[in-house]
Design a protein around this motif. Structure first.
Motif, PDB file in Angstrom:
ATOM      1  N   GLY A 286      11.156  37.690  -8.756  1.00  0.00           N
ATOM      2  CA  GLY A 286      10.323  36.513  -8.886  1.00  0.00           C
ATOM      3  C   GLY A 286      10.276  35.599  -7.680  1.00  0.00           C
ATOM      4  N   GLY A 287      10.859  36.032  -6.562  1.00  0.00           N
ATOM      5  CA  GLY A 287      10.890  35.213  -5.368  1.00  0.00           C
ATOM      6  C   GLY A 287      12.183  34.447  -5.174  1.00  0.00           C
ATOM      7  N   MET A 288      13.063  34.515  -6.172  1.00  0.00           N
ATOM      8  CA  MET A 288      14.333  33.799  -6.043  1.00  0.00           C
ATOM      9  C   MET A 288      15.074  34.301  -4.800  1.00  0.00           C
ATOM     10  SD  MET A 288      15.830  33.564  -9.926  1.00  0.00           S
ATOM     11  CE  MET A 288      15.718  35.288 -10.362  1.00  0.00           C
TER      12      MET A 288
ATOM     13  N   LYS B 239       7.317  33.641  -6.749  1.00  0.00           N
ATOM     14  CA  LYS B 239       6.424  34.767  -6.467  1.00  0.00           C
ATOM     15  C   LYS B 239       5.850  35.398  -7.726  1.00  0.00           C
ATOM     16  CE  LYS B 239       6.479  39.316  -4.318  1.00  0.00           C
ATOM     17  NZ  LYS B 239       7.332  40.366  -3.813  1.00  0.00           N
ATOM     18  N   CYS B 240       6.654  35.566  -8.781  1.00  0.00           N
ATOM     19  CA  CYS B 240       6.211  36.294  -9.974  1.00  0.00           C
ATOM     20  C   CYS B 240       6.724  35.594 -11.225  1.00  0.00           C
ATOM     21  CB  CYS B 240       6.706  37.734  -9.924  1.00  0.00           C
ATOM     22  SG  CYS B 240       6.270  38.682 -11.403  1.00  0.00           S
ATOM     23  N   LEU B 241       5.810  34.944 -11.940  1.00  0.00           N
ATOM     24  CA  LEU B 241       6.216  34.231 -13.153  1.00  0.00           C
ATOM     25  C   LEU B 241       6.654  35.174 -14.258  1.00  0.00           C
ATOM     26  CD1 LEU B 241       3.604  31.335 -13.284  1.00  0.00           C
ATOM     27  CD2 LEU B 241       5.896  31.373 -12.274  1.00  0.00           C
ATOM     28  N   HIS B 242       6.140  36.410 -14.249  1.00  0.00           N
ATOM     29  CA  HIS B 242       6.559  37.392 -15.253  1.00  0.00           C
ATOM     30  C   HIS B 242       8.073  37.623 -15.174  1.00  0.00           C
ATOM     31  CE1 HIS B 242       2.328  38.186 -14.377  1.00  0.00           C
ATOM     32  NE2 HIS B 242       2.220  38.644 -15.618  1.00  0.00           N
ATOM     33  N   ALA B 243       8.566  37.839 -13.966  1.00  0.00           N
ATOM     34  CA  ALA B 243       9.996  38.095 -13.770  1.00  0.00           C
ATOM     35  C   ALA B 243      10.827  36.856 -14.071  1.00  0.00           C
ATOM     36  CB  ALA B 243      10.250  38.570 -12.344  1.00  0.00           C
ATOM     37  N   LEU B 244      10.335  35.695 -13.677  1.00  0.00           N
ATOM     38  CA  LEU B 244      11.088  34.463 -13.900  1.00  0.00           C
ATOM     39  C   LEU B 244      11.134  34.108 -15.385  1.00  0.00           C
ATOM     40  CD1 LEU B 244       9.746  32.459 -10.846  1.00  0.00           C
ATOM     41  CD2 LEU B 244      11.911  33.717 -11.045  1.00  0.00           C
ATOM     42  N   ALA B 245      10.026  34.311 -16.091  1.00  0.00           N
ATOM     43  CA  ALA B 245      10.007  34.070 -17.541  1.00  0.00           C
ATOM     44  C   ALA B 245      10.923  35.059 -18.249  1.00  0.00           C
ATOM     45  CB  ALA B 245       8.580  34.164 -18.083  1.00  0.00           C
ATOM     46  N   ALA B 246      10.910  36.321 -17.822  1.00  0.00           N
ATOM     47  CA  ALA B 246      11.790  37.324 -18.428  1.00  0.00           C
ATOM     48  C   ALA B 246      13.249  36.905 -18.261  1.00  0.00           C
ATOM     49  CB  ALA B 246      11.554  38.696 -17.797  1.00  0.00           C
ATOM     50  N   HIS B 247      13.601  36.414 -17.081  1.00  0.00           N
ATOM     51  CA  HIS B 247      14.972  35.969 -16.850  1.00  0.00           C
ATOM     52  C   HIS B 247      15.312  34.799 -17.773  1.00  0.00           C
ATOM     53  CE1 HIS B 247      18.208  34.154 -14.057  1.00  0.00           C
ATOM     54  NE2 HIS B 247      18.751  35.060 -14.839  1.00  0.00           N
ATOM     55  N   SER B 248      14.399  33.841 -17.894  1.00  0.00           N
ATOM     56  CA  SER B 248      14.644  32.699 -18.783  1.00  0.00           C
ATOM     57  C   SER B 248      14.822  33.138 -20.232  1.00  0.00           C
ATOM     58  CB  SER B 248      13.494  31.694 -18.688  1.00  0.00           C
ATOM     59  OG  SER B 248      13.575  30.961 -17.495  1.00  0.00           O
ATOM     60  N   LEU B 249      13.994  34.058 -20.681  1.00  0.00           N
ATOM     61  CA  LEU B 249      14.110  34.538 -22.065  1.00  0.00           C
ATOM     62  C   LEU B 249      15.419  35.282 -22.284  1.00  0.00           C
ATOM     63  CD1 LEU B 249      10.431  35.695 -22.543  1.00  0.00           C
ATOM     64  CD2 LEU B 249      11.558  33.839 -23.816  1.00  0.00           C
ATOM     65  N   ALA B 250      15.836  36.059 -21.304  1.00  0.00           N
ATOM     66  CA  ALA B 250      17.075  36.837 -21.433  1.00  0.00           C
ATOM     67  C   ALA B 250      18.313  35.948 -21.365  1.00  0.00           C
ATOM     68  CB  ALA B 250      17.135  37.900 -20.336  1.00  0.00           C
TER      69      ALA B 250
END
Length: 180
Positions: A130-132, A137-148
């Motif tokens: 997600g760009g971290m 960069k990618c909200l899909h990856a960042l949202a997935a991390h938040s949900l997990a």
């Protein structure tokens, strides 16, 4: 979950084991068989997978840095729609705040610790998703991390979820026949 110290992230783990039904649903969600599934890190309120934990090295040997992969079609569509609103520069600007930047770097460290607790793949060491840790960069990856990982771990992922039209507390699943 308790952390060993504030500087050392505590690994989240691989979630719940994926069942045969989960794998069937994942195939329908993705339109292809899921690869390298280690577990389910987050579920819809109805129980279907929302975030899958993926092996850092896929069965064919390919390095795969996206440890937490958003699979829920409504969630992925909502993140795509949010990205289309040109929100990325606004979210990136939040990283100029030292506290947000520190929390985001911490999320990056936690992501790496989670993945490296499973396997250390030299080709992707230091790369999360997600760009971290320095950009959005990618909200899909960042949202997935938040949900997990749960609220409060990834500040940008949390904001993406708050601003999206999708909610983890409301089922928006569509039953898809995967042909089996």
């Amino acid at each position: 979950m308790t952390s060993r110290s504030t500087d050392v992230p505590q690994p989240f783990g691989v979630g719940e084991p994926a069942t045969d039904e989960d794998l069937r649903v994942l195939r329908a969600q993705l339109g292809r068989p899921a690869r390298g599934v280690l577990g389910i890190a987050a579920r819809c309120v109805c129980g279907r997978p929302t975030v899958v934990v993926t092996a850092p090295r896929l069965p064919d040997g390919t390095p795969f840095p996206t440890f937490y992969y958003l699979t829920h079609p409504a969630a992925t569509a909502a993140m795509s729609a949010l990205e289309a609103t040109q929100v990325m520069p606004e979210l990136s600007a939040l990283l100029e705040d030292p506290e947000v930047a520190a929390d985001y770097r911490s999320a990056h460290g936690r992501y790496l610790a989670d993945r490296e607790a499973v396997d250390v793949v030299p080709e992707i060491v230091g790369f999360s998703a997600g760009g971290m840790p320095s950009r959005v960069k990618c909200l899909h990856a960042l949202a997935a991390h938040s949900l997990a990982a749960g609220p409060g771990v990834n500040p940008i992922g949390d904001l993406a979820l708050e601003r999206s039209t999708w909610s983890p507390s409301r089922c928006q699943c569509v039953v898809i026949d995967d042909g089996e």
